[in-house]
Design an enzyme around this catalytic site. Structure first.
Site, PDB file in Angstrom:
ATOM      1  N   ALA A 232       0.955  -1.634   0.116  1.00 27.81           N
ATOM      2  CA  ALA A 232      -0.310   0.181   0.385  1.00 27.81           C
ATOM      3  C   ALA A 232       0.847   1.426  -0.108  1.00 27.81           C
ATOM      4  O   ALA A 232       2.152   1.326  -0.021  1.00 27.81           O
ATOM      5  CB  ALA A 232      -0.887  -0.022   0.722  1.00 27.81           C
ATOM      6  N   ASN A 233       0.351   2.624  -0.147  1.00 25.94           N
ATOM      7  CA  ASN A 233       1.411   3.873   0.032  1.00 25.94           C
ATOM      8  C   ASN A 233       0.531   4.809   0.948  1.00 25.94           C
ATOM      9  O   ASN A 233      -0.659   4.201   1.616  1.00 25.94           O
ATOM     10  CB  ASN A 233       0.966   4.358  -0.895  1.00 25.94           C
ATOM     11  N   ARG A 234       0.674   5.801   1.296  1.00 28.19           N
ATOM     12  CA  ARG A 234       0.146   6.806   2.741  1.00 28.19           C
ATOM     13  C   ARG A 234      -0.623   7.119   1.634  1.00 28.19           C
ATOM     14  O   ARG A 234      -1.348   8.528   2.896  1.00 28.19           O
ATOM     15  CB  ARG A 234       1.523   7.463   3.203  1.00 28.19           C
ATOM     16  N   SER A 235      -1.026   7.745   0.591  1.00 28.74           N
ATOM     17  CA  SER A 235      -2.796   8.077   0.330  1.00 28.74           C
ATOM     18  C   SER A 235      -3.496   7.588   1.410  1.00 28.74           C
ATOM     19  O   SER A 235      -3.886   7.318   2.006  1.00 28.74           O
ATOM     20  CB  SER A 235      -2.859   7.518  -0.989  1.00 28.74           C
ATOM     21  N   ALA A 298      -3.802   7.613  -6.029  1.00 28.14           N
ATOM     22  CA  ALA A 298      -2.208   7.209  -5.370  1.00 28.14           C
ATOM     23  C   ALA A 298      -2.327   5.170  -6.046  1.00 28.14           C
ATOM     24  O   ALA A 298      -2.523   4.894  -4.937  1.00 28.14           O
ATOM     25  CB  ALA A 298      -1.604   7.388  -3.851  1.00 28.14           C
TER      26      ALA A 298
END
Ligand code: CTP
Length: 425
Positions: A232-235, A298
């Site tokens: 995943a990512n921090r969006s 994102a």
């Protein structure tokens, strides 16, 4: 009286003591209406159920009546009901009519003003707000006839919540068509009833995107590694969701395709929930055509190459497992290069930590976008997950620098720019 006690203090008062007519039509999702009744009553609403003939094939009036603690209305020509209440009174004496599940068939009848049973007669006779929670097979949801009917009903001023992306209960088929979760529907009902008539009148004055369809992606995507882990990512989805809210306020019909986020669903927006990049691409394709598409998500660039189907275990050697990755489809580029699906105005984002403008320009060209909203997401900026953003709008004509502002202000300004663009054509 409530089955589950009084509403907790943090729940909004909008549904308290409100009369909500709940129309349950015939689909497998009808079983979720039982939970929905509980959720509405938890918040203090008085639920008056109407069941179509089809709904009674899936759940019984006895169960619905027991949970609602009220009479269940089923027949248009019910001697007792007509004498006592009458379908006209059912249509009038309430604060909200909620249809969950709303089948393709019921929506088709509503769009054509057919009134051949109690539910459709009430819907034709009412002037209270109507909120639909559609549920159907994904092919039925994406059928041009259903799309036309949804458009008509929106034009008539009806509100929608869902449907969601997911697996169908009956067939296991995946796609958009699953009914929104009862909690989400209760939230949407509450949001609708908390809008003051003054606020609605005020916002009706300036609607530069009225009659436009805007598709927006937002949030991160989750790419499974095995059944318990994901990439995943921090969006946070704050920027994309704020744009969706601003577009809806400007009068657009908005479809928001959201990855997993914790921010609230914007009001008056159809929110489709997805997990992975591939699901997001499919949901975007299903939602198009549109006048404008804004790709604020994102999207994870890579996913695990293999679907293990089981949790990856340590093998005791101390060596980590090899994780093979493959590239995800690029949603913005796919739509940018598409012959028929490309909207009139296609806007991408560029999340960069270096060479902001050069990278944004190259994304503009490579993905065939019209504008790129470029933002510096370096660790010191606090943009990822934060409330503020500093953006530069990169187009073929040049670059506009916007000062640092709240993400909601970025959203409003972007929507104003889009309105200006559309009206200049
Ligand atoms: N995007 C997309 N699908 C992907 C990757 C990105 O639709 N698989 C979109 C994003 O929503 C955004 C734009 O492309 O509108 C740019 O995304 P960004 O993450 O900045 O760039 P990438 O194309 O992923 O390139 P890189 O990670 O190399 O910067």
């Amino acid at each position: 009286m409530s089955d589950t006690g009084p509403p907790s203090p943090d729940e909004g008062p909008a549904l308290r003591d409100k009369r909500v007519v709940l129309i349950i039509s015939g689909g497998i999702a009808a079983y979720k209406s039982l939970d929905l009744i509980r959720r509405l009553r938890e918040r203090g609403a008085h639920v008056i159920p109407i069941m179509t003939r089809g709904a009674q094939q899936f759940i019984t009036p006895l169960a619905v009546g027991a949970l609602a603690a009220d009479k269940v209305y089923t027949d248009l020509f019910d001697r007792e009901a007509e004498h006592d209440v009458g379908h006209i009174r059912l249509a009038r004496d309430n604060d909200l009519i909620l249809i969950a599940p709303a089948t393709a068939d019921l929506m088709a009848k509503m769009a054509h003003g057919i009134a051949d049973d109690l539910a459709t007669a009430v819907l034709l006779a009412t002037d209270t707000p109507v909120l639909l929670a559609p549920a159907m097979n994904p092919k039925m949801w994406s059928h041009p006839a259903t799309k036309r009917n949804v458009e008509t009903l929106r034009g008539d001023g009806l509100f929608f919540v869902g449907p969601d992306q997911g697996e169908m209960a009956e067939s296991g088929e995946a796609g958009v068509g699953r009914m929104a979760e009862p909690l989400t529907i209760a939230d949407a009902a509450e949001a609708l009833l908390s809008q003051s008539p003054e606020a609605e009148r005020g916002s009706a004055q300036h609607k530069p995107l009225a009659g436009r369809h805007v598709v927006i992606t937002s949030g991160p995507t989750h790419e499974p590694i095995d059944p318990v882990r994901y990439i995943a990512n921090r969006s946070s989805g704050k920027q994309g969701h704020a744009i969706a809210a601003a577009a809806a306020k400007a009068g657009a019909r908005v479809t928001l395709i959201s990855g997993p986020v914790t921010v609230a669903e914007p009001e008056d927006v159809t929110t489709i929930h997805v997990e992975s990049a591939r699901d997001m691409l499919q949901a975007v394709k299903d939602a198009l055509p549109a006048d404008v598409a804004i790709m604020a998500a994102a999207v994870a660039d890579w996913r695990a190459a293999a679907d293990t189907g089981h949790k990856i275990k340590k093998d005791g050697s101390g060596a980590p497992p090899a994780l093979d990755l493959v590239e995800n489809p690029d949603i913005l580029a796919t739509i940018g290069h598409h012959d028929t699906l490309r909207p009139l105005l296609l806007i991408g984002f560029a999340a960069e930590t270096q060479n902001l403008v050069d990278n944004a320009r190259s994304k503009l060209a490579r993905k065939r976008a019209d504008w790129i909203v470029a933002n510096d997401v370096g660790p010191d900026t606090g943009v990822m997950g934060g409330d503020a953003n500093t953006v530069r709008i990169v187009t073929a004509d040049g670059i506009e620098d916007w000062p640092r502002m709240d993400k909601t202000e970025v959203a409003t300004r972007l929507i104003t720019k889009i309105g200006d663009f559309l009206s200049s054509r």
